[in-house]
Design a protein around this motif. Structure first.
Motif, PDB file in Angstrom:
ATOM      1  N   UNK A  80      44.268  32.972  40.427  1.00 17.03           N
ATOM      2  CA  UNK A  80      45.622  33.155  39.891  1.00 17.03           C
ATOM      3  C   UNK A  80      45.868  34.615  39.519  1.00 17.03           C
ATOM      4  N   UNK A  81      44.850  35.263  38.970  1.00 13.80           N
ATOM      5  CA  UNK A  81      45.003  36.694  38.655  1.00 13.80           C
ATOM      6  C   UNK A  81      45.298  37.484  39.933  1.00 13.80           C
ATOM      7  N   UNK A  82      44.557  37.201  40.970  1.00 16.64           N
ATOM      8  CA  UNK A  82      44.745  37.885  42.248  1.00 16.64           C
ATOM      9  C   UNK A  82      46.143  37.605  42.805  1.00 16.64           C
ATOM     10  N   UNK A  83      46.555  36.350  42.748  1.00 16.16           N
ATOM     11  CA  UNK A  83      47.885  35.946  43.220  1.00 16.16           C
ATOM     12  C   UNK A  83      48.979  36.699  42.459  1.00 16.16           C
ATOM     13  N   UNK A  84      48.880  36.699  41.139  1.00 13.15           N
ATOM     14  CA  UNK A  84      49.903  37.348  40.313  1.00 13.15           C
ATOM     15  C   UNK A  84      49.937  38.854  40.566  1.00 13.15           C
ATOM     16  N   UNK A  85      48.766  39.470  40.684  1.00 11.87           N
ATOM     17  CA  UNK A  85      48.724  40.916  40.949  1.00 11.87           C
ATOM     18  C   UNK A  85      49.342  41.246  42.300  1.00 11.87           C
ATOM     19  N   UNK A  86      49.026  40.450  43.314  1.00 12.21           N
ATOM     20  CA  UNK A  86      49.601  40.678  44.638  1.00 12.21           C
ATOM     21  C   UNK A  86      51.117  40.519  44.597  1.00 12.21           C
ATOM     22  N   UNK A  87      51.578  39.464  43.954  1.00 13.47           N
ATOM     23  CA  UNK A  87      53.016  39.220  43.887  1.00 13.47           C
ATOM     24  C   UNK A  87      53.726  40.349  43.132  1.00 13.47           C
ATOM     25  N   UNK A  88      53.111  40.793  42.032  1.00 14.99           N
ATOM     26  CA  UNK A  88      53.689  41.890  41.246  1.00 14.99           C
ATOM     27  C   UNK A  88      53.720  43.195  42.036  1.00 14.99           C
ATOM     28  N   UNK A  89      52.682  43.450  42.804  1.00 13.05           N
ATOM     29  CA  UNK A  89      52.581  44.723  43.522  1.00 13.05           C
ATOM     30  C   UNK A  89      53.360  44.726  44.836  1.00 13.05           C
ATOM     31  N   UNK A  90      53.408  43.599  45.513  1.00 11.43           N
ATOM     32  CA  UNK A  90      53.984  43.560  46.858  1.00 11.43           C
ATOM     33  C   UNK A  90      55.346  42.886  46.932  1.00 11.43           C
ATOM     34  N   UNK A  91      55.415  41.653  46.445  1.00  8.67           N
ATOM     35  CA  UNK A  91      56.634  40.882  46.683  1.00  8.67           C
ATOM     36  C   UNK A  91      57.767  41.225  45.731  1.00  8.67           C
ATOM     37  N   UNK A  92      57.494  41.267  44.446  1.00  5.71           N
ATOM     38  CA  UNK A  92      58.582  41.471  43.489  1.00  5.71           C
ATOM     39  C   UNK A  92      59.287  42.823  43.644  1.00  5.71           C
ATOM     40  N   UNK A  93      58.569  43.925  43.895  1.00 11.92           N
ATOM     41  CA  UNK A  93      59.305  45.175  44.145  1.00 11.92           C
ATOM     42  C   UNK A  93      60.186  45.089  45.404  1.00 11.92           C
ATOM     43  N   UNK A  94      59.666  44.429  46.442  1.00 11.12           N
ATOM     44  CA  UNK A  94      60.462  44.250  47.662  1.00 11.12           C
ATOM     45  C   UNK A  94      61.670  43.360  47.377  1.00 11.12           C
ATOM     46  N   UNK A  95      61.462  42.282  46.616  1.00 14.85           N
ATOM     47  CA  UNK A  95      62.566  41.384  46.262  1.00 14.85           C
ATOM     48  C   UNK A  95      63.639  42.148  45.472  1.00 14.85           C
ATOM     49  N   UNK A  96      63.200  42.976  44.536  1.00 13.34           N
ATOM     50  CA  UNK A  96      64.153  43.769  43.747  1.00 13.34           C
ATOM     51  C   UNK A  96      64.941  44.709  44.646  1.00 13.34           C
ATOM     52  N   UNK A  97      64.260  45.360  45.576  1.00 15.06           N
ATOM     53  CA  UNK A  97      64.941  46.285  46.486  1.00 15.06           C
ATOM     54  C   UNK A  97      65.945  45.547  47.363  1.00 15.06           C
ATOM     55  N   UNK A  98      65.542  44.415  47.901  1.00 22.00           N
ATOM     56  CA  UNK A  98      66.426  43.665  48.802  1.00 22.00           C
ATOM     57  C   UNK A  98      67.607  43.079  48.050  1.00 22.00           C
TER      58      UNK A  98
END
Length: 188
Positions: A142-160
């Motif tokens: 879960x730590x790995x999942x959350x870190x990946x999502x925070x680093x990769x997906x959420x910034x992209x989601x915010x930009x889009x």
């Protein structure tokens, strides 16, 4: 009872007639050892109570927060980002990320299901057996999942989604509606 011509007591540690005072002393030593062990009990009860509390809170938290969080992402956030992503490479990237994150959600939920029964027993004080390797795997994944999502997906989601304020507002409204209880007629 006799063995090899020597009188033997029927019970071990039974008093013998030749050293009765020493027998009392040995008995006291045994009693004191047991009392020393008993004296450890209060120190052991606090961690046991804390284990039950953590297990109980974790059961509720996973059910009420983590599963709901996954549902929010999969029903609201992921579709909103996919719908707003530019056709081509950006949308393909988002699709890959969404697929990975969704697969991770299912894997985490499977790990949880494997632990849930043991945690219920711990919460009730019925058992202190727990699949520690499974628990450590859940926490690490879960730590790995959350870190990946925070680093990769959420910034992209915010930009889009940030390209159009209406898209962010629509996501916010959808999330609000999912978490607002529907009033029952006559109970306003």
């Amino acid at each position: 009872m006799q063995q090899n011509g020597v009188a033997m007591s029927a019970t071990p540690n039974a008093p013998t007639n030749d050293q009765p005072i020493a027998d009392f002393s040995q008995c006291h030593a045994g009693i004191l050892r047991k009392l020393d062990a008993l004296a450890e009990l209060p120190a052991l009860l606090a961690p046991a109570a804390r284990a039950r509390e953590i297990a109980e809170q974790s059961l509720a938290f996973f059910r009420e927060a983590i599963v709901e969080h996954h549902e929010d992402e999969e029903r609201e956030l992921f579709p909103a980002v996919l719908a707003s992503a530019a056709a081509g490479a950006e949308r393909e990237r988002v699709q890959g990320l969404v697929q990975r994150l969704t697969e991770e959600h299912r894997a985490l939920e499977r790990l949880w299901k494997q632990l849930e029964g043991d945690l219920k027993k711990v919460a009730k004080g019925q058992s202190f057996a727990l699949d520690t390797a499974g628990l450590e795997a859940l926490v690490a994944q879960y730590r790995s999942h959350a870190c990946f999502e925070e680093a990769e997906f959420l910034p992209l989601a915010q930009a889009i989604l940030g390209r159009n304020d209406n898209h962010l507002a629509a996501l916010g409204l959808a999330l609000h509606m999912r978490h607002t209880p529907v009033p029952v007629a006559g109970y306003v």
